[in-house]
Scaffold this active site. Structure first.
Site, short mmCIF file in Angstrom:
data_model
loop_
_atom_site.label_atom_id
_atom_site.label_comp_id
_atom_site.label_asym_id
_atom_site.label_seq_id
_atom_site.Cartn_x
_atom_site.Cartn_y
_atom_site.Cartn_z
N TYR A 163 5.55 -0.65 8.04
CA TYR A 163 4.74 -1.46 7.16
C TYR A 163 4.59 -3.10 8.04
CZ TYR A 163 3.30 0.98 3.52
OH TYR A 163 2.30 2.23 2.33
N LYS B 226 15.33 10.23 5.74
CA LYS B 226 15.01 11.71 6.42
C LYS B 226 16.36 11.14 7.28
CE LYS B 226 12.61 14.56 8.27
NZ LYS B 226 12.59 16.11 7.45
N ASP C 132 11.77 15.48 2.60
CA ASP C 132 10.66 16.48 3.02
C ASP C 132 10.73 17.25 1.35
OD1 ASP C 132 12.88 16.84 4.43
OD2 ASP C 132 11.94 18.25 5.32
N ASP D 154 6.09 4.91 -0.52
CA ASP D 154 4.28 4.74 -0.41
C ASP D 154 4.35 6.48 -0.53
OD1 ASP D 154 1.96 3.98 -0.86
OD2 ASP D 154 1.74 4.86 1.17
N ASP E 285 3.12 8.13 -5.00
CA ASP E 285 1.48 8.35 -5.70
C ASP E 285 1.70 9.99 -6.35
OD1 ASP E 285 0.16 6.64 -4.33
OD2 ASP E 285 -1.07 8.20 -3.94
C1 IPM Z 1 0.66 1.02 -3.01
C2 IPM Z 1 -0.24 0.49 -1.39
C3 IPM Z 1 -0.53 0.16 -0.18
C4 IPM Z 1 0.82 0.59 0.70
C5 IPM Z 1 -1.21 0.05 -0.26
C6 IPM Z 1 -2.66 -0.15 -0.35
C7 IPM Z 1 -1.99 -1.47 1.47
O1 IPM Z 1 -1.10 2.27 -1.64
O2 IPM Z 1 0.58 -0.38 -2.75
O3 IPM Z 1 1.01 1.18 -2.44
O4 IPM Z 1 0.66 2.02 1.40
O5 IPM Z 1 1.95 0.00 0.35
MG MG Z 2 0.21 4.18 -2.20
#
Ligand code: IPM
Ligand code: MG
Length: 368
Positions: free
Chosen positions: A144, A195, A228, A252, A256
């Site tokens: 990032y 990884k 993975d 990240d 999710d």
């Molecule tokens: C998160 C989001 C952010 C990230 C984006 C919106 C920049 O997906 O907080 O997980 O990738 O960290």
């Molecule tokens: Mg995210």
């Protein structure tokens, strides 16, 4: 009476609606546990682009700097999607905030109450008792923020883009510390995800985590998993994990996945803790729901305020040391859901309640 001073950044979409509910719940908690909420609102995200010409206005940043924590709503929406990537609300406000306050530790609880099992896309026999895991994601390093990071045209006319994945041992150790503290308050187990079969940063990651735990917390049960495989194992048997510790990009993606297996994004909170201490001697932090701004349901009284309330609870715990109030808020949410108060995202067959009604149920439980 002690005072808790925080910045309120409601943002876009459902952000402002759920934020008002969370603030009301905080006031009830303050009353009950004997502290005073001292906060001010400021614009962030799309609304800030419209009103101030940028997603993170200087005045908003200043308010945050004068506060001990940030309670963040959600940002973004179709209105701003055509902007260049660098100016999009998410990238132009969240990333600078993470940078400005060195918010290196992202804590995302993946909690699914057994009563809400139906909300998960996983088969019930995989999660007979719901889900209870935590992802600790490093938030200010890796791909990032690593330099160089740019796009360039080469002498032969081809175009190439570069992101740099970079980690220092000290960065890995400080996030491992957060994972240790989290594991010690739970089931005493950490799975570090990397990884290391491909990446140099992951080789350093694995060695550092192993050495650090051996030194600082040898009684924690430590395992390692490739990213993975971790993605696959999360879908197969999420409760094999207690605390997942990982770097920025893997975190990240995995967080999710963790959110979706936990059913509704409307139930998941998150904390991003800074390297610096606030005026209370505790970590400065940014607290936000894991879900987005949900523009499709904004203004319709449908949004689930629980994630925002639970984020406020995390703020009380981590940035203000109000552990009792934090736990009481979490219990009040759980009791409200268990006793059948459900916004549309978690209602299944029954009649859904409005955003405000959901908040009222939580407040009633909190008052006791
Ligand atoms: C998160 C989001 C952010 C990230 C984006 C919106 C920049 O997906 O907080 O997980 O990738 O960290
Ligand atoms: Mg995210």
């Amino acid at each position: 009476m002690s005072k808790i001073k925080f910045a309120v950044l409601p943002g876009d979409g459902i952000g402002p609606e759920v934020m008002e509910v969370a603030l009301n719940v905080l006031e009830v908690a303050a009353d009950k546990f004997g502290f005073v909420c001292d906060y001010e609102r400021a614009d962030v995200g799309g609304i800030a682009i419209d009103r101030h010409g940028k997603a993170l206005p200087d005045s908003t940043l200043k308010l945050c700097q004068e506060s001990d924590a940030i309670l963040f709503g959600s940002i973004g929406g179709p209105k701003w999607e055509s902007l260049p990537a660098r100016e999009q609300p998410e990238r132009a406000s969240l990333l600078p905030l993470r940078k400005a306050f060195s918010l290196f530790a992202n804590i995302r609880p993946g909690l699914l109450y057994p009563e809400l099992q139906e909300a998960s896309p996983l088969k019930p026999d995989r999660i007979p008792h719901g889900i209870d895991i935590v992802c600790i994601r490093e938030l200010t390093g890796g791909l990032y923020f690593g330099q160089p990071k740019h796009t360039e045209t080469l002498p032969d006319g081809d175009v190439q883009a570069i992101d740099t994945m970079i980690y220092r041992k000290s960065e890995i150790e400080r996030i491992t510390d957060v994972a240790i503290a989290t594991a010690q308050s739970r089931r005493n187990s950490i799975c570090s995800v990397d990884k290391a079969n491909v990446l140099e940063t992951s080789v350093l990651w694995r060695k550092t985590v192993t050495d650090y735990l051996a030194r600082k917390a040898p009684s924690i049960d430590l395992s390692h998993m490739y990213a993975d495989n971790a993605a696959m194992q999360l879908a197969r048997d999420p409760n094999q994990f207690d605390v997942i510790l990982t770097e920025n990009m893997f975190g990240d993606i995995l967080s999710d996945e963790m959110a979706v297996i936990c059913g509704s994004l409307g139930m998941l909170a998150s904390a991003s803790l800074g390297a610096g201490k606030n005026s209370q001697g505790l970590p400065f932090g940014l607290y936000e729901p894991a879900g987005g701004s949900a523009p499709d349901i904004a203004g319709k009284k449908l949004a689930n305020p629980c994630a925002q309330i639970l984020s406020a609870a995390l703020m009380l715990r981590f940035s203000f040391g109000q552990n009792e109030a934090a736990s009481a808020m979490e219990e009040a949410v759980q009791t409200a859901v268990k006793s059948g108060n459900r916004t549309a995202d978690i209602a299944f067959a029954g009649e859904p309640v409005s955003t405000r009604k959901m908040g009222e149920a939580v407040m009633a439980n909190l008052r006791g």
